[in-house]
Design a protein around this motif. Structure first.
Motif, PDB file in Angstrom:
ATOM      1  N   MET A   1     -15.459 -10.788 -29.861  1.00  0.00           N
ATOM      2  CA  MET A   1     -15.353 -11.885 -28.894  1.00  0.00           C
ATOM      3  C   MET A   1     -15.870 -11.424 -27.534  1.00  0.00           C
ATOM      4  SD  MET A   1     -11.972 -14.034 -27.623  1.00  0.00           S
ATOM      5  CE  MET A   1     -11.334 -12.676 -26.625  1.00  0.00           C
ATOM      6  N   ILE A   2     -16.732 -12.209 -26.935  1.00  0.00           N
ATOM      7  CA  ILE A   2     -17.246 -11.880 -25.612  1.00  0.00           C
ATOM      8  C   ILE A   2     -16.178 -12.173 -24.562  1.00  0.00           C
ATOM      9  CG2 ILE A   2     -19.614 -12.388 -26.294  1.00  0.00           C
ATOM     10  CD1 ILE A   2     -19.380 -14.985 -24.717  1.00  0.00           C
ATOM     11  N   SER A   3     -16.267 -11.507 -23.441  1.00  0.00           N
ATOM     12  CA  SER A   3     -15.311 -11.727 -22.361  1.00  0.00           C
ATOM     13  C   SER A   3     -15.813 -12.819 -21.426  1.00  0.00           C
ATOM     14  CB  SER A   3     -15.117 -10.421 -21.570  1.00  0.00           C
ATOM     15  OG  SER A   3     -14.340 -10.662 -20.413  1.00  0.00           O
ATOM     16  N   LEU A   4     -14.925 -13.684 -21.009  1.00  0.00           N
ATOM     17  CA  LEU A   4     -15.308 -14.737 -20.075  1.00  0.00           C
ATOM     18  C   LEU A   4     -15.711 -14.165 -18.726  1.00  0.00           C
ATOM     19  CD1 LEU A   4     -12.660 -17.535 -20.810  1.00  0.00           C
ATOM     20  CD2 LEU A   4     -14.990 -17.305 -21.688  1.00  0.00           C
ATOM     21  N   SER A   5     -15.293 -12.931 -18.439  1.00  0.00           N
ATOM     22  CA  SER A   5     -15.689 -12.295 -17.183  1.00  0.00           C
ATOM     23  C   SER A   5     -17.189 -12.005 -17.140  1.00  0.00           C
ATOM     24  CB  SER A   5     -14.899 -11.001 -16.971  1.00  0.00           C
ATOM     25  OG  SER A   5     -15.174 -10.067 -18.001  1.00  0.00           O
ATOM     26  N   ASN A   6     -17.864 -12.074 -18.298  1.00  0.00           N
ATOM     27  CA  ASN A   6     -19.312 -11.879 -18.337  1.00  0.00           C
ATOM     28  C   ASN A   6     -20.077 -13.038 -17.717  1.00  0.00           C
ATOM     29  OD1 ASN A   6     -18.925  -9.472 -19.666  1.00  0.00           O
ATOM     30  ND2 ASN A   6     -19.437 -10.254 -21.690  1.00  0.00           N
ATOM     31  N   PHE A   7     -19.393 -14.164 -17.555  1.00  0.00           N
ATOM     32  CA  PHE A   7     -20.057 -15.350 -17.024  1.00  0.00           C
ATOM     33  C   PHE A   7     -19.806 -15.439 -15.529  1.00  0.00           C
ATOM     34  CE2 PHE A   7     -19.263 -16.091 -21.476  1.00  0.00           C
ATOM     35  CZ  PHE A   7     -20.475 -16.607 -21.919  1.00  0.00           C
ATOM     36  N   ALA A   8     -20.788 -15.049 -14.765  1.00  0.00           N
ATOM     37  CA  ALA A   8     -20.627 -14.967 -13.314  1.00  0.00           C
ATOM     38  C   ALA A   8     -20.422 -16.320 -12.665  1.00  0.00           C
ATOM     39  CB  ALA A   8     -21.856 -14.285 -12.703  1.00  0.00           C
ATOM     40  N   ASP A   9     -20.856 -17.390 -13.332  1.00  0.00           N
ATOM     41  CA  ASP A   9     -20.722 -18.726 -12.763  1.00  0.00           C
ATOM     42  C   ASP A   9     -19.492 -19.463 -13.267  1.00  0.00           C
ATOM     43  OD1 ASP A   9     -22.879 -18.558 -11.124  1.00  0.00           O
ATOM     44  OD2 ASP A   9     -24.262 -19.633 -12.432  1.00  0.00           O
ATOM     45  N   ARG A 232     -22.043 -24.227 -11.401  1.00  0.00           N
ATOM     46  CA  ARG A 232     -20.914 -23.305 -11.443  1.00  0.00           C
ATOM     47  C   ARG A 232     -19.676 -24.074 -11.892  1.00  0.00           C
ATOM     48  NH1 ARG A 232     -21.363 -21.197  -5.413  1.00  0.00           N
ATOM     49  NH2 ARG A 232     -22.175 -23.309  -5.154  1.00  0.00           N
ATOM     50  N   CYS A 233     -18.769 -23.407 -12.550  1.00  0.00           N
ATOM     51  CA  CYS A 233     -17.616 -24.108 -13.122  1.00  0.00           C
ATOM     52  C   CYS A 233     -16.312 -23.392 -12.824  1.00  0.00           C
ATOM     53  CB  CYS A 233     -17.793 -24.255 -14.639  1.00  0.00           C
ATOM     54  SG  CYS A 233     -16.471 -25.217 -15.422  1.00  0.00           S
ATOM     55  N   LEU A 234     -15.336 -24.175 -12.417  1.00  0.00           N
ATOM     56  CA  LEU A 234     -13.958 -23.724 -12.257  1.00  0.00           C
ATOM     57  C   LEU A 234     -13.124 -24.424 -13.325  1.00  0.00           C
ATOM     58  CD1 LEU A 234     -13.669 -24.139  -8.390  1.00  0.00           C
ATOM     59  CD2 LEU A 234     -13.604 -21.955  -9.600  1.00  0.00           C
ATOM     60  N   GLY A 235     -12.288 -23.670 -14.038  1.00  0.00           N
ATOM     61  CA  GLY A 235     -11.470 -24.269 -15.074  1.00  0.00           C
ATOM     62  C   GLY A 235     -10.025 -23.829 -14.971  1.00  0.00           C
ATOM     63  N   TYR A 236      -9.125 -24.763 -15.221  1.00  0.00           N
ATOM     64  CA  TYR A 236      -7.702 -24.463 -15.317  1.00  0.00           C
ATOM     65  C   TYR A 236      -7.222 -24.862 -16.705  1.00  0.00           C
ATOM     66  CZ  TYR A 236      -6.872 -23.281 -10.431  1.00  0.00           C
ATOM     67  OH  TYR A 236      -6.870 -22.642  -9.208  1.00  0.00           O
ATOM     68  N   GLU A 237      -6.497 -23.959 -17.350  1.00  0.00           N
ATOM     69  CA  GLU A 237      -5.963 -24.216 -18.684  1.00  0.00           C
ATOM     70  C   GLU A 237      -4.643 -23.471 -18.829  1.00  0.00           C
ATOM     71  OE1 GLU A 237      -4.733 -25.330 -21.919  1.00  0.00           O
ATOM     72  OE2 GLU A 237      -6.664 -26.219 -21.362  1.00  0.00           O
ATOM     73  N   ARG A 249     -17.394 -20.811 -27.784  1.00  0.00           N
ATOM     74  CA  ARG A 249     -18.220 -21.946 -27.357  1.00  0.00           C
ATOM     75  C   ARG A 249     -19.349 -21.494 -26.434  1.00  0.00           C
ATOM     76  NH1 ARG A 249     -17.725 -27.396 -26.080  1.00  0.00           N
ATOM     77  NH2 ARG A 249     -17.106 -27.654 -28.238  1.00  0.00           N
ATOM     78  N   LEU A 250     -19.078 -20.511 -25.580  1.00  0.00           N
ATOM     79  CA  LEU A 250     -20.053 -20.098 -24.567  1.00  0.00           C
ATOM     80  C   LEU A 250     -20.946 -18.944 -25.010  1.00  0.00           C
ATOM     81  CD1 LEU A 250     -17.794 -20.155 -21.365  1.00  0.00           C
ATOM     82  CD2 LEU A 250     -19.210 -22.000 -22.283  1.00  0.00           C
ATOM     83  N   ALA A 251     -20.778 -18.472 -26.240  1.00  0.00           N
ATOM     84  CA  ALA A 251     -21.455 -17.248 -26.676  1.00  0.00           C
ATOM     85  C   ALA A 251     -22.967 -17.303 -26.507  1.00  0.00           C
ATOM     86  CB  ALA A 251     -21.108 -16.951 -28.139  1.00  0.00           C
ATOM     87  N   ASP A 252     -23.576 -18.444 -26.834  1.00  0.00           N
ATOM     88  CA  ASP A 252     -25.032 -18.506 -26.764  1.00  0.00           C
ATOM     89  C   ASP A 252     -25.564 -18.617 -25.341  1.00  0.00           C
ATOM     90  OD1 ASP A 252     -23.972 -21.099 -26.631  1.00  0.00           O
ATOM     91  OD2 ASP A 252     -25.884 -21.987 -27.221  1.00  0.00           O
ATOM     92  N   LEU A 253     -24.668 -18.756 -24.361  1.00  0.00           N
ATOM     93  CA  LEU A 253     -25.084 -18.820 -22.959  1.00  0.00           C
ATOM     94  C   LEU A 253     -24.946 -17.472 -22.256  1.00  0.00           C
ATOM     95  CD1 LEU A 253     -23.368 -22.148 -21.812  1.00  0.00           C
ATOM     96  CD2 LEU A 253     -25.727 -21.836 -22.572  1.00  0.00           C
ATOM     97  N   GLN A 254     -24.463 -16.465 -22.972  1.00  0.00           N
ATOM     98  CA  GLN A 254     -24.106 -15.203 -22.326  1.00  0.00           C
ATOM     99  C   GLN A 254     -25.276 -14.548 -21.616  1.00  0.00           C
ATOM    100  OE1 GLN A 254     -22.674 -12.122 -24.936  1.00  0.00           O
ATOM    101  NE2 GLN A 254     -21.762 -10.964 -23.268  1.00  0.00           N
TER     102      GLN A 254
END
Length: 264
Positions: A1-9, A232-237, A249-254
């Motif tokens: 699993m990739i880390s969401l911290s890899n997505f700078a935006d 850029r995206c901010l998310g709360y969950e 879901r975001l893997a192909d955008l890494q």
């Protein structure tokens, strides 16, 4: 699993969006979200909005608190788009989209329109005593009368889509079939909305590098649409168990994400 911290935006907060005080005032261009339904889907968190032991009034009060927080975060020309549908309780229909609009207006939002999301492939609730519900609503709100809108930027409207009129203008009926896929087979999140719908909302409400906020991130549909459109995206969950679903879901955008920066 990739880390969401890899997505700078992408910046994800694993907490309730009833408090967005960590966000900068008037920094968000668009809020795009689909809130949890009341007394319908259990996402496995005691503090989730809409639990079975929560009254409908309490549910609306908590949503209003989220909307009030979003209002403070939005730019003056910002907009909010809420994907939601009516619901049935003991045979009685509750007009949730209109109640959502009323609560948002109590926070200061201006109701601009009710868009119909037409779902031609929907089969939920099909039986011999009713008609099949093939629609949801998108409540379109703005923070002020001088809001930013870019209907000409939408690129995903086919000729068969009733969202386009004969004059090639974006209309109020949007056709987005619900397709089965890898996410549809994942039971961790029970109510994703399709990426093309999220992309349309991103395109018409923002420009490149603007910030999109989803206060109910869920499976990450809004995040995927925002990042793929150079926003850029901010998310709360509140449920961090969704982290693996969002990551998948975001893997192909890494790769493209590694070359951008959220603070840019």
């Amino acid at each position: 699993m990739i880390s969401l911290s890899n997505f700078a935006d992408l910046e994800v907060h694993w907490e309730s969006s009833e408090d967005l005080s960590d966000l900068e005032t008037a920094s968000v261009q668009s809020v795009i979200t689909s809130p949890p339904y009341w007394n319908l889907k259990d996402y496995g968190h005691d503090e989730q909005i809409g639990t079975t032991d929560e009254s409908y009034e309490r549910y609306l009060n908590r949503l209003q608190q989220v909307f009030n927080e979003c209002y403070q975060c939005l730019r003056d020309d910002g907009t909010m788009w809420i994907v939601v549908d009516s619901l049935i309780e003991r045979g009685n229909m509750k007009l949730l989209p209109y109640h959502v609009a009323e609560r948002a207006r109590d926070c200061g939002f201006l109701l601009q329109n009710m868009i119909v999301w037409y779902k031609p492939t929907a089969i939920a609730g099909m039986n011999d005593r009713t008609v099949v519900n093939k629609k949801e609503y998108i409540v379109f709100l703005s923070k002020s009368e001088s809001y930013s809108l870019h209907p000409e930027m939408n690129e995903d409207v086919g000729d068969e889509d009733p969202a386009k009129t004969t004059t090639d203008e974006l209309g109020t009926i949007w056709r987005h079939p619900v397709k089965r896929g890898s996410l549809g087979q994942n039971v961790s999140h029970k109510a994703p909305f399709p990426v093309p719908l999220a992309k349309r909302l991103v395109q018409v409400s923002t420009e490149p590098r603007n910030i999109v906020l989803d206060p109910f991130l869920g499976s990450g549909t809004t995040a995927y649409a925002a990042l793929s459109e150079d926003r850029r995206c901010l998310g709360y969950e509140i449920n961090q168990e969704f982290e693996s679903v969002v990551s998948s879901r975001l893997a192909d955008l890494q790769q493209s994400a590694l070359h951008t920066n959220f603070q840019g």
